[in-house]
Design a protein around this motif. Structure first.
Motif, short mmCIF file in Angstrom:
data_model
loop_
_atom_site.label_atom_id
_atom_site.label_comp_id
_atom_site.label_asym_id
_atom_site.label_seq_id
_atom_site.Cartn_x
_atom_site.Cartn_y
_atom_site.Cartn_z
N SER A 171 0.83 -1.21 0.00
CA SER A 171 0.00 0.00 0.00
C SER A 171 0.86 1.25 0.00
N ILE A 172 2.18 1.07 0.04
CA ILE A 172 3.13 2.18 0.14
C ILE A 172 3.75 2.41 -1.24
N ASP A 173 3.61 3.60 -1.77
CA ASP A 173 4.03 3.89 -3.14
C ASP A 173 5.53 3.71 -3.32
N THR A 174 5.88 3.07 -4.45
CA THR A 174 7.26 2.82 -4.83
C THR A 174 7.43 3.16 -6.30
N ALA A 175 8.31 4.10 -6.61
CA ALA A 175 8.48 4.56 -7.98
C ALA A 175 8.91 3.42 -8.89
N GLY A 176 8.14 3.19 -9.95
CA GLY A 176 8.48 2.18 -10.93
C GLY A 176 8.20 0.75 -10.53
N VAL A 177 7.70 0.55 -9.32
CA VAL A 177 7.36 -0.78 -8.83
C VAL A 177 5.88 -0.79 -8.46
N PRO A 178 5.09 -1.73 -8.97
CA PRO A 178 3.64 -1.71 -8.72
C PRO A 178 3.29 -1.60 -7.23
N THR A 179 2.26 -0.80 -6.97
CA THR A 179 1.67 -0.66 -5.63
C THR A 179 0.18 -0.85 -5.82
N GLN A 180 -0.33 -2.05 -5.50
CA GLN A 180 -1.66 -2.45 -5.94
C GLN A 180 -2.69 -2.55 -4.81
N ARG A 181 -2.27 -2.29 -3.58
CA ARG A 181 -3.20 -2.14 -2.44
C ARG A 181 -4.05 -3.37 -2.17
N GLY A 182 -3.62 -4.53 -2.62
CA GLY A 182 -4.34 -5.75 -2.34
C GLY A 182 -5.68 -5.85 -3.03
N SER A 183 -5.83 -5.21 -4.17
CA SER A 183 -7.13 -5.19 -4.85
C SER A 183 -6.98 -5.26 -6.36
N PRO A 184 -7.81 -6.08 -7.04
CA PRO A 184 -7.81 -6.09 -8.51
C PRO A 184 -8.14 -4.72 -9.11
N ILE A 185 -8.81 -3.88 -8.34
CA ILE A 185 -9.13 -2.53 -8.81
C ILE A 185 -7.85 -1.77 -9.17
N PHE A 186 -6.77 -2.05 -8.43
CA PHE A 186 -5.52 -1.33 -8.65
C PHE A 186 -4.44 -2.22 -9.26
N LYS A 187 -4.84 -3.31 -9.88
CA LYS A 187 -3.87 -4.21 -10.50
C LYS A 187 -3.01 -3.46 -11.51
N GLY A 188 -1.70 -3.61 -11.37
CA GLY A 188 -0.77 -2.98 -12.30
C GLY A 188 -0.50 -1.52 -12.03
N ARG A 189 -1.14 -0.93 -11.04
CA ARG A 189 -0.91 0.48 -10.72
C ARG A 189 0.55 0.68 -10.32
N THR A 190 1.27 1.54 -11.04
CA THR A 190 2.69 1.76 -10.79
C THR A 190 2.94 3.25 -10.58
#
Length: 470
Positions: free
Chosen positions: A82-101
């Motif tokens: 759940s903690i943002d990482t530049a260039g590395v996906p941060t998806q918050r444990g949810s398909p809603i945010f799958k692939g969010r980078t």
């Protein structure tokens, strides 16, 4: 040597790297190999960070060139997903945010990198960081390295499992009601929730509300917690809660008078298993044996206003808009247990909300009164050791309670913002870790780190680690 690397603390690894006894490349490669070897059973890792080995090679070149080195130079660390990482996906444990980078690091991640740390991987969590088990529709369920049939907790359960299993020496988790301290207790590591605002929450979901949220380190030693917080603390100009209070690791520094410590497992913290209660008392006895003034205590405010109830009445009202925004227009099959539960809960009435606000003030005042006479308080972290997956109701010391009661001793520190540390001091009859919680006054991190370091020296379980995974 690989085993020494995998179960050394971060402070020791930094020393070995600084003195050229091991290289950052060796350290990072050993942890990547460990992930390959054991994470198939534990499922703590969501994403391995691309570029970790390349970063280690750069760190190694800096050592060989004699450059100035940060306090965590070349040391790998992990971060909850759940903690943002530049260039590395941060998806918050949810398909809603799958692939969010994300394009940028959370402040906490950036600060560990600035100290020379190398991001190794992202770790598992419950959907949106909301539950006491780390299980979700995107990356599945994390298991406890001490017993794969049991949970490593939530919401920072991936972090706790990764560190306990030797996949990471240091990690970042978040804590809303239990979430760095409880998972640490379930896997026998250490963790720290500093005073609210000491470490900025920038780059961590949700942006609002965040008055009960914290980000904090999880590790193998008290000195690692102190070192990590010394790098993480301070305002960033983006999180309005972030405090400018000074912080120094300061381990080994004594107060100018004898320490005064109270301990309790009693009214106001919910029911507690006798083995857990005995571990808290054992920690108190150990301090007494070191010459610390220790006595059993009570805090009347906790008996008047049950903090878990206060938290629920306040936070449900405040958090539902964030859930609605995150899930707007999504299909039902993209949501897991907690999102559905949160969205189905009735709103708190305005009268109940105001009453809960007043109760929160009484709790803060109650702790303030206690800390006029004491430097620290020792309690249980959890009422029971790590439980089996999927259990939602427990009988604890003869009382039947639902799973939310596992937060009864940790959530008061989120309502009040006070600092708390979780460290192992015992073992259950079935071999599971038991931690104690050390609590301090507002911005009294030094006092509880000092108490924890004293306990660590005499801990009957120091150095124990899971043998299940080899």
């Amino acid at each position: 040597m690989a085993d020494d690397i995998l179960f050394s603390d971060a402070t020791r690894l930094a020393e070995l790297i600084r003195t050229r006894e091991v290289s950052p490349v060796e350290v990072v490669r050993a942890h990547l190999d460990r992930i390959d070897a054991v994470d198939g059973q534990v499922n703590a890792i969501v994403t391995v960070a691309d570029g970790a080995l390349e970063a280690a090679k750069v760190a190694e070149a800096a050592v060989l060139a004699g450059e100035a080195l940060g306090s965590l130079h070349g040391v790998p660390f992990t971060a909850k997903d759940s903690i943002d990482t530049a260039g590395v996906p941060t998806q918050r444990g949810s398909p809603i945010f799958k692939g969010r980078t994300p394009d940028t690091d959370a402040t906490s991640v950036a600060r560990l990198k600035n100290a020379g740390g190398i991001l190794l991987a992202k770790t598992n969590l419950p959907e949106f960081s909301y539950w006491i088990e780390s299980d979700n529709l995107l990356s599945g369920r994390t298991n406890n390295p001490w017993d794969l049939e049991r949970t490593p907790g939530g919401s920072s359960g991936g972090e706790s499992a990764a560190i306990a299993a030797g996949m990471s020496p240091l990690g970042l988790g978040t804590d809303l009601a239990i979430s760095v301290r409880g998972p640490a207790a379930q896997t026998g590591i250490v963790s720290f929730k500093a005073t609210h605002g000491l470490v900025p929450m920038t780059g961590i979901w949700p942006r609002a509300p965040r008055r009960f949220w914290h980000v904090g380190p999880m590790a193998r030693s008290v000195r690692d917690l102190a070192l990590a917080v010394s790098q993480l603390a301070g305002p960033d100009g983006l999180d309005a809660f972030a405090s400018s209070a000074a912080f120094s690791a300061g381990l080994g520094r004594s107060l100018d008078r004898p320490l005064r410590v109270g301990w309790m497992v009693g009214p106001g913290l919910g029911p507690v298993d006798p083995e857990v209660a005995a571990t808290v008392e054992a920690a108190a006895d150990a301090l007494r044996g070191l010459g610390v003034a220790v006595e059993p205590v009570g805090i009347p405010a906790l008996e008047r206003d049950f903090a878990l109830d206060v938290f629920n009445r306040l936070h449900v009202m405040e958090m539902k808009p964030a859930f609605r925004a995150a899930t707007a227009g999504r299909h039902e099959d993209e949501l897991y247990k907690m999102a559905k539960t949160m969205l189905s809960l009735p709103d708190t009435s305005m009268d109940d909300y105001i009453d809960a606000e007043q109760a929160a003030e009484r709790l803060r005042d109650g702790y303030a009164a206690y800390f006029r006479n004491y430097d620290a308080l020792i309690t249980q972290v959890l009422p029971i050791p790590a439980h089996r997956h999927g259990v939602e109701q427990f009988v604890i010391d003869g009382r039947t309670v639902d799973a939310t009661y596992l937060q009864a001793a940790t959530v008061p520190l989120n309502v009040t913002g006070l600092p708390g540390l979780s460290m192992r001091f015992g073992t259950s009859t079935d071999g599971m870790p038991i931690n104690v919680q050390i609590i301090g006054a507002w911005q009294a991190e030094l006092a509880i780190l000092h108490v924890a370091s004293l306990l660590e020296e005499v801990s009957p379980v120091r150095g124990l680690r899971p043998s299940l995974l080899g």
